[in-house]
Design an enzyme around this catalytic site. Structure first.
Site, PDB file in Angstrom:
ATOM      1  N   GLU A  81      -5.216 -13.597 -20.886  1.00  0.00           N
ATOM      2  CA  GLU A  81      -3.805 -13.409 -20.026  1.00  0.00           C
ATOM      3  C   GLU A  81      -3.337 -14.885 -19.512  1.00  0.00           C
ATOM      4  OE1 GLU A  81      -4.889 -11.410 -16.491  1.00  0.00           O
ATOM      5  OE2 GLU A  81      -6.982 -12.299 -16.408  1.00  0.00           O
ATOM      6  N   HIS A 134       0.837  -1.141  -0.155  1.00  0.00           N
ATOM      7  CA  HIS A 134       0.113   0.032   0.119  1.00  0.00           C
ATOM      8  C   HIS A 134       0.764   1.330  -0.138  1.00  0.00           C
ATOM      9  CE1 HIS A 134      -3.779  -2.136   1.360  1.00  0.00           C
ATOM     10  NE2 HIS A 134      -4.048  -1.810   0.000  1.00  0.00           N
TER      11      HIS A 134
END
Ligand code: PEP
Ligand code: MG
Length: 842
Positions: A692, A454
């Protein structure tokens, strides 16, 4: 050949065993001194856990080390901060150099006196020579003195430090400033720093000397405040070692010491090792001055002032912390606010609160009860084998510290920083990062942290260059030193020369001007010089990012990572809440723009708090994305219903992640049709899949008739094609989406889609790299979905191109050998001669 031996260590005391993480002292809890166990004692005689020689017993009697014949060295430290008792309450029963048997009494202590006069009675037994060990008893619970506790695996000679040959360099003499000399804590910091050098290093006190890399040897010097010591070193990095270590001694080895009067003039911080390397957490570069930021040491009393008083103190602090987090959410907004909302959720976590309450019920102070509860929960997170959860442990530590300071009445005001600051820290917390004053702070460097943390996400949102995972010696750089932070290369340059600085300043000026121009023209369409339109849309994770994207010229949303909307929740959002979120986003976009909502892509590195999952050995190859959703169809159906609630508000597209089999697409489509029918919708939204996984790319011609569009996730496509973990710091330079293998899969996908009249986007980070744009346009990609701040740059890049040239370069790169050759070929393409740094996706 060495033979491995095992050695049993006995409990030196009776008492309650605790994991080291629960020791309210960061140097012990972080295992800087060594790994081992902690006992809350119920007996008062410390006994030898093994047979050997007393390699050190502190004059103050609070710590003793025993070295076995095979080199295993065990340090026992009675209580915390007991060095301050200056020997009172301790009686030594043995002398240094004496041979002892296992179980023999070493030190007697007066438990009542120590408990009343020191911070804690918690006693440590640490294997300081570093051998691995196994616990022979449960991690917590009662142990009896003499009971077998640990089984150490020792290889004779393993710990021996190879001595360098040659002439020793000596530092200037340093007067030790530490009130209690180099006792366990500062000695551990010094030994740890010394271990960062290859040189053989000694610390000298008068005629005695000690191996600087051995904690016990340093403690055996029995240094005291005012002692004059010198560092010597032999080896190629000897000079850097003595300079850095002498400075460390002057500065107190991590302890707060009075200002130095005798700072040796020639002792300057690390200089010969002129580059420190880490991992890029946030791109960019900055030239500025070093500002060291360290957390204050918190002094925690163990015993509470009565359960009711302590409970009230904890409740007050929790309330204040909640209010502060609420204020931060309002101040930051968007993805950053989400982080603080997640912190708020952590404060409400029932397990955490129950643990703290249990501590209070056992008579602990609010501070200790809270600290132990947060440490235990963070340890749990770290042990779950998920990088993401391990990083959430950092969030927990952050919010834990916030509450702790409130309990202790410590004012955690914003740092007072000088201009042009490059912050250096062991670790920054998300709260600290979000509160940084970007007018003063130019970037930061941390020893801990990860590129997906974060803190990294916040740094990117603030546009602050940052690197993490830098060697701990960075913590000893002198305040005010001028350094060049090149986050793109993951480097901190300690001695930038004038030419480097000038070059840096010039290219920064250019970047600023270019950025200004791009933002001014951001609303213009991305049309090549020969008239080919490429849609440039945004990758978003919140409503706020959608608004920002539109203001920067985004033509729609090409990827809404829906799992990020609720990533840190412990409770599932209600269907109504989900529907409201999608509606708000769709409304912001309006009926003329695309909204591509990707269904939950959890699993792998993205666990979702409210979707309990079993631990997997290879989570990236496990139940991820659509696989997980098909295992829990109610979850997917509920999300479909919520997304369908926004039909008509924008041009709605639903996209399935991680599809590798046609059957997955068929099953999901059936569910979507059923839900749409149940809601009475006449028209289905467009349905597409992420490309992907190599199987999906290779079979794109089979998938194409069943979808409305494809969007290529180059992040995962690269990871699965090259078999390289996308978050692996050592593979970061090789796991490169410019690899021709990945490009060939993109080409295959585009060809198959166009043959069936379907459009193809790229939403992986490759689309956010200006260098890649001519190649992607040339390969026929119709849409580029990019990181929000880069929308103006990517649009400007497209406007510089000619489709015909792009097609030529695309054909060329497919035949090259590796990613480096592809990058080189693209750099020669005039429109992208200046490479824009990659903004890593968050
Ligand atoms: C990708 O894999 O490229 C992608 C866009 O998905 P995510 O990064 O969210 O896994
Ligand atoms: Mg992906």
């Amino acid at each position: 050949m060495t033979t491995t031996q095992t050695l049993e260590l006995l409990a030196p005391l009776a008492g309650v065993l605790l994991p080291l993480e629960q020791v309210p002292d960061p140097v012990f809890a972080s295992r800087m001194i060594g790994d081992g166990v902690c006992i809350d004692p119920t007996s008062q005689i410390l006994c030898a856990p093994l047979a050997g020689v007393i390699s050190n017993i502190q004059d103050s009697g609070h710590a003793v080390s025993v070295t076995a014949d095979n080199g295993v060295q065990v340090l026992m430290h009675i209580g915390l901060d007991t060095v301050n008792l200056a020997g009172k309450g301790f009686t030594r029963r043995v002398k240094e150099g004496q041979r002892v048997e296992a179980g023999q009494p070493l030190i007697e202590f007066d438990a009542d006196f120590v408990a009343l006069n020191a911070r804690s009675l918690l006693t440590l037994m640490l294997v300081v020579s570093g051998e691995p060990f196994a616990l022979l008893v449960p991690e917590t619970g009662l142990v009896a003195v003499g009971q077998s506790l640990l089984c150490v695996t020792a290889e004779p000679g393993m710990a021996a430090d190879e001595q360098e040959q040659g002439e020793a360099l000596f530092s200037k003499p340093v007067t030790l400033p530490n009130a209690n000399g180099l006792h366990a804590r500062p000695a551990a910091v010094f030994a740890q720093a010394a271990k960062g050098f290859n040189a053989s290093i000694c610390l000298h006190k008068q005629t005695q000397s000690a191996n600087a890399k051995s904690l016990v040897a340093l403690m055996a010097l029995q240094t005291a405040q005012g002692d004059i010591v010198q560092v010597s070193a032999i080896g190629e990095d000897a000079e850097a070692a003595i300079q850095m270590l002498a400075l460390l001694l002057v500065e107190g080895c991590g302890e707060t010491v009075a200002a130095q009067v005798d700072r040796p003039a020639e002792v300057t911080p690390v200089s010969s090792a002129s580059v420190l390397r880490g991992v890029c957490a946030s791109p960019g570069s900055a030239f500025g001055q070093v500002v060291q930021v360290a957390e204050p040491e918190l002094s925690i009393t163990e015993v509470g002032r009565g359960e009711a008083t302590e409970r009230a103190a904890l409740e007050r602090a929790l309330l204040q912390a909640t209010e502060a987090l609420q204020a931060l959410q309002t101040k930051t907004g968007g993805a950053q606010a989400e982080i603080f909302r997640a912190h708020q959720e952590l404060l409400e976590d029932p397990t955490l609160l129950e643990q703290a309450q249990a501590g209070l019920a056992h008579g602990k102070s609010a501070a200790l009860a809270w600290k132990q509860a947060t440490v235990a929960t963070a340890t749990l997170f770290q042990g779950l084998g998920s990088a993401l959860l391990a990083e959430r442990a950092v969030d927990l530590a952050d919010v834990g510290q916030r509450v702790l300071k409130l309990i202790l009445g410590i004012n955690d005001s914003v740092w007072d920083l000088p201009e042009q600051a490059i912050l250096i820290a062991e670790q920054l917390t998300p709260s600290q990062t979000a509160s940084l004053d970007t007018r003063k702070v130019l970037g930061f460097v941390t020893v801990g942290g990860g590129a997906t943390s974060h803190v990294a996400i916040l740094a990117r949102a603030l546009g602050l260059p940052a690197i993490c995972g830098v060697p701990a010696q960075v913590l000893h750089l002198a305040k005010g030193k001028q350094v060049l932070l090149d986050a793109d290369k993951g480097e901190l340059r300690l001695e930038p020369d004038l030419a480097e600085i000038e070059h840096f300043e010039a290219s920064r000026q250019q970047q600023v001007l270019r950025r200004q121009r791009e933002v001014e023209q951001a609303q213009r369409a991305a049309i090549t010089r020969d008239g080919h339109h490429v849609e440039v849309s945004a990758n978003v994770a919140s409503l706020q990012e959608v608004e920002q994207a539109l203001s920067l010229g985004g033509e729609g949303v090409g990827l809404l990572r829906s799992e990020f909307l609720y990533l840190d929740r412990n409770r599932a959002p209600s269907p109504a809440e989900q529907a409201a979120t999608y509606c708000a986003i769709a409304r912001a976009l309006g009926g003329e723009r695309n909204l591509v909502v990707r269904t939950l892509d959890v699993g792998g590195d993205k666990p979702l708090g409210y979707v309990p999952m079993e631990r997997e050995t290879n989570p990236f190859l496990g139940l991820r994305g659509i696989r997980l959703c098909l295992e829990r169809p109610e979850l997917l159906r509920e999300q479909f219903r919520a997304i369908l609630g926004s039909a008509g508000l924008a041009r709605l597209h639903i996209m399935l992640p991680m599809v590798s089999l046609l059957s997955e697409l068929r099953l999901a489509r059936k569910m979507l049709e059923e839900e749409a029918q149940a809601l009475g919708l006449k028209e289905l939204p467009k349905l597409g899949i992420m490309i992907e996984v190599p199987s999906a790319a290779l079979m794109a011609d089979v998938f194409a008739p069943h979808v409305d569009f494809f969007s290529i996730g180059t992040n995962d496509l690269t990871q699965y094609t090259l078999a390289m973990d996308r978050d692996h710091p050592r593979l970061a330079s090789q796991a490169d989406s410019f690899h021709p293998a990945v490009l060939r899969l993109i080409a295959t996908t585009v060809k198959a889609a166009h043959a069936h009249g379907k459009w193809v986007g790229v939403c992986g980070a490759l689309a956010s790299e200006a260098l890649a744009i001519p190649m992607l346009v040339g390969l026929g990609v119709d849409e580029l979905s990019v990181s929000v701040p880069l929308i103006p740059t990517i649009k400007a890049t497209v406007r510089e191109l000619d489709l015909a040239d792009c097609q030529l370069i695309a054909r060329q790169v497919l035949d090259l050998e590796d990613a480096a050759q592809v990058r080189e070929a693209l750099r020669r393409y005039p429109a992208v001669a200046v490479e824009t740094p990659l903004v890593v996706e968050n």
